[in-house]
Enzyme design. Sequence first.
Site, PDB file in Angstrom:
ATOM      1  N   SER A  65       0.829  -1.213   0.000  1.00 15.23           N
ATOM      2  CA  SER A  65       0.000   0.000   0.000  1.00 15.23           C
ATOM      3  C   SER A  65       0.862   1.261   0.000  1.00 15.23           C
ATOM      4  O   SER A  65       1.993   1.249   0.472  1.00 15.23           O
ATOM      5  CB  SER A  65      -0.895   0.020   1.240  1.00 15.23           C
ATOM      6  OG  SER A  65      -1.570  -1.207   1.383  1.00 15.23           O
TER       7      SER A  65
HETATM    8  N1  SAH Z   1      -0.740  -3.745   3.695  1.00 14.25           N
HETATM    9  C1  SAH Z   1      -0.078  -4.604   2.732  1.00 14.25           C
HETATM   10  C2  SAH Z   1      -0.808  -4.641   1.411  1.00 14.25           C
HETATM   11  C3  SAH Z   1      -2.002  -5.447   1.450  1.00 14.25           C
HETATM   12  S1  SAH Z   1      -2.661  -5.761  -0.152  1.00 14.25           S
HETATM   13  C4  SAH Z   1       1.300  -4.081   2.452  1.00 14.25           C
HETATM   14  O1  SAH Z   1       1.574  -2.947   2.810  1.00 14.25           O
HETATM   15  O2  SAH Z   1       2.093  -4.816   1.859  1.00 14.25           O
HETATM   16  C5  SAH Z   1      -3.984  -6.779   0.392  1.00 14.25           C
HETATM   17  C6  SAH Z   1      -3.606  -8.168   0.734  1.00 14.25           C
HETATM   18  O3  SAH Z   1      -4.769  -8.805   1.239  1.00 14.25           O
HETATM   19  C7  SAH Z   1      -3.127  -9.002  -0.427  1.00 14.25           C
HETATM   20  O4  SAH Z   1      -1.870  -9.539  -0.146  1.00 14.25           O
HETATM   21  C8  SAH Z   1      -4.182 -10.108  -0.537  1.00 14.25           C
HETATM   22  O5  SAH Z   1      -3.659 -11.347  -0.938  1.00 14.25           O
HETATM   23  C9  SAH Z   1      -4.730 -10.157   0.868  1.00 14.25           C
HETATM   24  N2  SAH Z   1      -6.062 -10.722   1.049  1.00 14.25           N
HETATM   25  C10 SAH Z   1      -7.135 -10.640   0.239  1.00 14.25           C
HETATM   26  N3  SAH Z   1      -8.180 -11.300   0.782  1.00 14.25           N
HETATM   27  C11 SAH Z   1      -7.752 -11.818   1.966  1.00 14.25           C
HETATM   28  C12 SAH Z   1      -8.355 -12.610   2.997  1.00 14.25           C
HETATM   29  N4  SAH Z   1      -9.624 -13.021   2.942  1.00 14.25           N
HETATM   30  N5  SAH Z   1      -7.602 -12.948   4.073  1.00 14.25           N
HETATM   31  C13 SAH Z   1      -6.318 -12.566   4.169  1.00 14.25           C
HETATM   32  N6  SAH Z   1      -5.694 -11.839   3.230  1.00 14.25           N
HETATM   33  C14 SAH Z   1      -6.403 -11.457   2.145  1.00 14.25           C
END
Ligand code: SAH
Length: 220
Positions: A65
């Site tokens: 993000s």
């Molecule tokens: N904050 C993180 C970015 C997150 S992007 C950073 O700074 O790197 C969102 C993430 O949520 C992705 O990696 C995706 O695979 C995950 N995601 C999506 N649905 C999910 C779920 N049900 N449970 C856990 N993770 C999930």
Amino acid sequence: MIVASEFAYQRRRMVRRLEKEFGVRDARVLAAMGKVPRHRFVRPHLRSQAYSLHALPIGEAQTISQPSVVARMTELLAVEPEHGVLEIGTGSGYQTAILGELARRVFSLEIVPGLAREAISRLRDLGYDNVKVQAFDGTLGLAQAAPYDRILVAAGAPAAPRPLLAQLAPGGRLVIPEGGRDVQQLVVYDYDKLAQTVRRRVGEEVRFVPLVGRHGWDKE
Ligand code: SAH
């Protein structure tokens, strides 16, 4: 090759911009962002961009993000040093590390096993021994360590998954992007034990990748 002192310089600049251009005020959040080595959370060929203010690809069609969004959400979450925190959507583990700086204990769930594995080894190498990452559908929460003082969801949901609201401690807070698959708004839920109510406030517009899973979106 960029040397460590150059990354430290870029990180200080990033923090100043978060303050001046994005109005981030919380001193603990700014200190945490000034400390966590964001360049260690992106692929080596993207390290020179690690302290720019945009999102970057981390593989598996997911992104780390933007720093401004991480700062904003962390501010909204209002984490105290004694808090137990649950994070959904570990991704690179960058936000997890920020939470690890601020809270007593952090549990983080990532649905893509490969990303969870990478985040686990990164966070271990950096010495974050108060955080625990697991490959799991975060829309179900993590009952074994519930309730949580704070829950942060880092993926866009159609609505707040019921298990997450149920795993909030009295006085607890959940911050989650809610809305469509492409655009959402940051929503803050506060669980007031005395009044037996959950207060819901809607904030600014954001763009997250979809939260997929049992209480989220279908895979495609
Ligand atoms: N904050 C993180 C970015 C997150 S992007 C950073 O700074 O790197 C969102 C993430 O949520 C992705 O990696 C995706 O695979 C995950 N995601 C999506 N649905 C999910 C779920 N049900 N449970 C856990 N993770 C999930």
